[in-house]
Design an enzyme around this catalytic site. Structure first.
Site, mmCIF file in Angstrom:
data_model
loop_
_atom_site.group_PDB
_atom_site.id
_atom_site.type_symbol
_atom_site.label_atom_id
_atom_site.label_comp_id
_atom_site.label_asym_id
_atom_site.label_seq_id
_atom_site.Cartn_x
_atom_site.Cartn_y
_atom_site.Cartn_z
ATOM 1 N N ASP A 139 0.841 -1.208 0.000
ATOM 2 C CA ASP A 139 0.000 0.000 0.000
ATOM 3 C C ASP A 139 0.872 1.253 0.000
ATOM 4 O O ASP A 139 0.644 2.198 0.760
ATOM 5 C CB ASP A 139 -0.967 0.008 1.186
ATOM 6 C CG ASP A 139 -1.981 1.145 1.056
ATOM 7 O OD1 ASP A 139 -2.273 1.549 -0.074
ATOM 8 O OD2 ASP A 139 -2.466 1.637 2.092
ATOM 9 N N HIS A 140 1.854 1.219 -0.872
ATOM 10 C CA HIS A 140 2.776 2.348 -1.037
ATOM 11 C C HIS A 140 1.982 3.593 -1.454
ATOM 12 O O HIS A 140 1.353 3.604 -2.492
ATOM 13 C CB HIS A 140 3.758 1.949 -2.136
ATOM 14 C CG HIS A 140 4.807 2.953 -2.471
ATOM 15 N ND1 HIS A 140 5.839 3.264 -1.630
ATOM 16 C CD2 HIS A 140 4.989 3.708 -3.588
ATOM 17 C CE1 HIS A 140 6.627 4.161 -2.217
ATOM 18 N NE2 HIS A 140 6.122 4.456 -3.399
#
Lengths: 320, 431
Positions: free
Chosen positions: B311-312
């Site tokens: 979930d950059h």
């Protein structure tokens, strides 16, 4: 204040961001100092030279009349130079960041910033980015430490011992910045704190703070020595919090009849203002012998003088 | 990890621990490549060129199911090039990219632009296109055209799909083109906060987001999948109750899969509270109580999720140098994801390294309908190189443009140090 006192008396914190990290000793020192300053306020000449040469900026990003005036009064009584800044007339509307706004003001060589801001944690952000002493005058629904301190000073006038004293905050706890500061401060001094209001206005999980929770005002009255009635801010509520002011007053409002029926001997009623008469509190309570609402206002100036003095007094010593 | 080395002809990768749990492989051996394809596995092999990987671990290449880049429009947050370099540095051979772009990727042209920008990078960009036009949740985008142009999956971006009707229609229609639909489950009327409703909101004064919002979303998804019997992939589940619902879906053999974000495995709302309003601890969904974090770790162990995702969500310095309420949620995490997962799952004794790897490789590939990357004879090698070493994450040394990592200055014990794909390799062993 004599010089020896000034040397001994130090707070454990550099700023006043909230009461969460203030110790009982800090609070005691502030209340005692405020008591001294209250005596000053009773004199014909109400000004002392204590913080002469210190510059304080009142940085108000949210409207506030009484807190700003109270701070400004406290600063002037201590002979500070003061500058007022309110968001409406400022560069924040042109997109300047808080850090830039504050850094620009600090570049004009100031010593302290008193800030009211709608974002919780904003005073801490400022403290990390500036060298000035920061005093929180209310950050969103987080803390409003000087309000809690003035409440505590006012309570102590009527109830000299906090130990075991039952203080209940009534009303909109969810959106209140006053509640958390009061809970931290009063508990640290040994009081038993409760909250009362419609369940929709009591934050989930508040019991973890060790407070008693009431949903019936009658019960709260019966089990309290002090009731601190918070303002209902209609603009903050959705249709799912409560149906309307009429029902609020009927079910949760503090009325004379309720007090006479349920209050223990010597009960004190407080309100941080501004009051919605006939909503959270009726006039026959607000103006009654139960009420210490105007004492709170006087104490507000004394308490703010105390924290300014305790946080900034060392600077004048260093300078001289 | 800037310039990949081409592994044309014969190459020997010597002495690595070959670890591919899906192929039941765990041995120290040499691996001989011919034009990037695995030609031989054994001891004492010879080849024209040789790379010493003694002490390294070679495992199937990592795939991330959720990373956000800003190009076009918000390159200061992350360009496609900087994002893919960060991905390679984090050990990824492929990464599903959500475009936090302006305009959004809801049409073939925008999608082709993404793919063109990704050309030449070692890590493969797998575009996640918007399932509705403009990501508005209303009218479907041209999913057939997008699938043909290379969309790997569909999703409607932050906030998820707004209604049961939108979810149902998207799910059914996307399935026709054999692309998964990714959904962030939530009930929108309960959103609008900044931190978990509970200790975090109570003590910080910030507005709370209740776990109820996510759990209603998971229930809606579960019921819709049961009704339509078509697949759906839920992302970033963060609560114990969500995992109980996934267990139920598993028991009923529903076509519902899920992943968890590494932040939710690593941190809890207590970490947020201790952070003094550090925006790197602002997450969406928010960081939950530590009891939820423990439940998520157990759920990974139990296999209730397919993948652990980075979930950059990088934000540049200017976007986070402000009041917490004005900072975006999310954290830069491609370069720390695996090390952090190792820290909270392997170093705590919950999983072995071999147990952890499928959540980074086989699981995400299964969700995407891609073949597994195997360390087996005849396969094109797609692999990640790991080193067991103590290292410290420093934003200034990172490839991402994001300055919102909660790991700045923190120490790890496992580090991806190289990636290999389609006959090319990058990383410190291949220079």
């Amino acid at each position: 204040m004599n010089e020896t006192r000034r040397d001994e008396a130090r707070l454990s914190q550099e700023h006043l961001l909230g009461l969460e990290h203030y110790t009982a000793e800090d609070l005691e020192l502030i209340l005692q100092t405020a008591t001294h300053f209250r005596a000053v306020l009773e004199r014909p000449i109400k000004k002392v030279p204590t913080l002469r040469g210190i510059t304080v900026v009142n940085l108000f990003f949210e409207n506030s009349t009484r807190t700003r005036i109270s701070f400004e009064m406290a600063e002037k009584r201590l002979s500070c130079d003061t500058v007022n800044f309110s968001a409406g007339s400022s560069s924040t509307q042109k997109g300047e960041t808080l850090r830039d706004t504050a850094a620009n003001i600090e570049a004009m060589k100031i010593d302290a910033v008193v800030m009211r801001h709608s974002c919780p944690g904003a005073p801490g952000f400022l403290a990390r980015n500036l060298d000035s002493v920061i005093l929180n005058a209310g950050d969103g629904a987080h803390e409003h430490p000087t309000q809690a301190l003035l409440d505590m000073l006012s309570i102590r006038d009527r109830h000299p011992d906090f130990q075991g004293l039952r203080v209940t905050l009534c009303g909109d706890i969810l959106h209140s910045r006053v509640a958390l500061s009061n809970i931290y401060g009063l508990q640290r001094m040994g009081a038993v704190v409760g909250v009362c209001g419609p369940p929709t206005l009591i934050p989930r999980g508040i019991a973890e703070l060790g407070v008693r929770v009431y949903h019936r005002i009658e019960e709260a009255i019966e089990e309290s020595d002090v009731l601190n009635v918070l303002r209902i801010q209609l603009e903050r509520h959705t249709a799912h919090h409560f149906p309307g002011l009429r029902e609020y007053h009927e079910r949760f409002g503090l009325t004379r009849a309720r007090l006479e029926q349920h209050a223990p001997e010597g009960m004190t009623v407080m309100h941080p203002g501004p009051i919605n008469r006939g909503v959270e509190i009726s006039s026959d309570v607000a103006d009654s012998e139960y009420s210490i609402i105007l004492d709170q206002v006087t104490n507000g100036v004394a308490v703010r003088m105390a924290v300014l003095y305790l946080l900034l007094g060392a600077k004048t010593v260093e300078a001289s | 990890m800037d310039h990949p080395t081409t592994l044309q002809g014969e190459w020997l990768l010597a002495g690595a621990r070959l670890l591919d749990p899906g192929a039941d492989l765990d041995r120290v051996a040499d691996l001989r490549l011919e034009d990037g394809r695995i030609a031989e596995i054994g001891e004492g092999l010879q080849a024209a060129r040789r790379v010493d990987l003694k002490g390294r671990i070679l495992c199937p290449g990592f795939v991330d199911l959720r990373a956000t880049f800003g190009e076009p429009g918000h390159e200061e947050r992350e360009s496609i090039a900087s994002g893919l370099r960060a991905a390679a540095s984090g050990g990824y051979t492929a990464v599903c990219v959500f475009a936090d772009s302006d305009p959004v990727v809801d049409n073939e042209g925008a999608l082709r632009f993404q793919l063109e920008r990704a050309q030449g990078a070692l890590t493969r960009l797998l575009p996640v296109a918007r399932v509705t036009r403009g990501g508005s949740g209303e009218r479907l985008a041209d999913l057939g055209e997008l699938a043909e142009a290379g969309a790997a999956a569909f999703s409607d971006g932050p906030g998820g799909l707004p209604s049961a009707a939108a979810l149902r229609g998207s799910m059914v229609y996307a399935h026709r083109f054999q692309r998964p639909l990714f959904e962030l489950p939530c009930e929108r009327s309960l959103l609008g906060g900044e931190v978990n409703e509970g200790s975090a909101s109570l003590r910080s004064g910030l507005k709370g987001i209740p776990a109820l919002s996510e759990e209603l979303g998971v229930q809606r998804a579960l019921a819709t999948v049961a009704w339509e019997n078509r697949p759906l992939h839920l992302q970033l589940l963060s609560t114990e109750r969500s995992m109980e619902l996934m267990r139920k879906a598993r028991q009923e053999d529903l076509l519902l899969s899920a992943d968890v974000g590494v932040h939710h495995l690593a941190f809890s709302e207590e970490d947020f509270l201790a952070s003094d309003y550090n925006p790197a601890f602002k997450a969406d969904p928010p960081l939950r109580p530590h009891t939820d974090r423990e439940a998520l770790r157990q759920a990974v162990r139990e296999g209730l999720v397919e993948a652990i995702v980075s979930d950059h969500r990088p934000a540049d310095f200017d976007r986070i140098d402000r009041e917490f309420s004005y900072c975006p949620a999310g954290a830069a995490s491609l370069e720390t994801c695996f090390a952090a997962a190792h820290l909270c799952l392997v170093e705590t004794g919950l999983l072995s390294l071999a147990d952890l790897l499928p959540f980074f490789s086989d699981g995400p590939r299964r969700v995407l309908g891609l073949p597994a990357a195997r360390l087996q004879l005849g396969e094109m090698l797609e692999a990640t190189v790991l080193a067991e070493e103590i290292w410290t994450y420093r934003e200034r040394e990172a490839f991402t443009r994001g300055r919102n990592s909660p790991w700045e200055g923190r120490e790890f014990r496992m580090r991806p140090v190289g990636v290999l794909r389609e006959g090319r390799a990058s990383g410190r062993d291949f220079v």
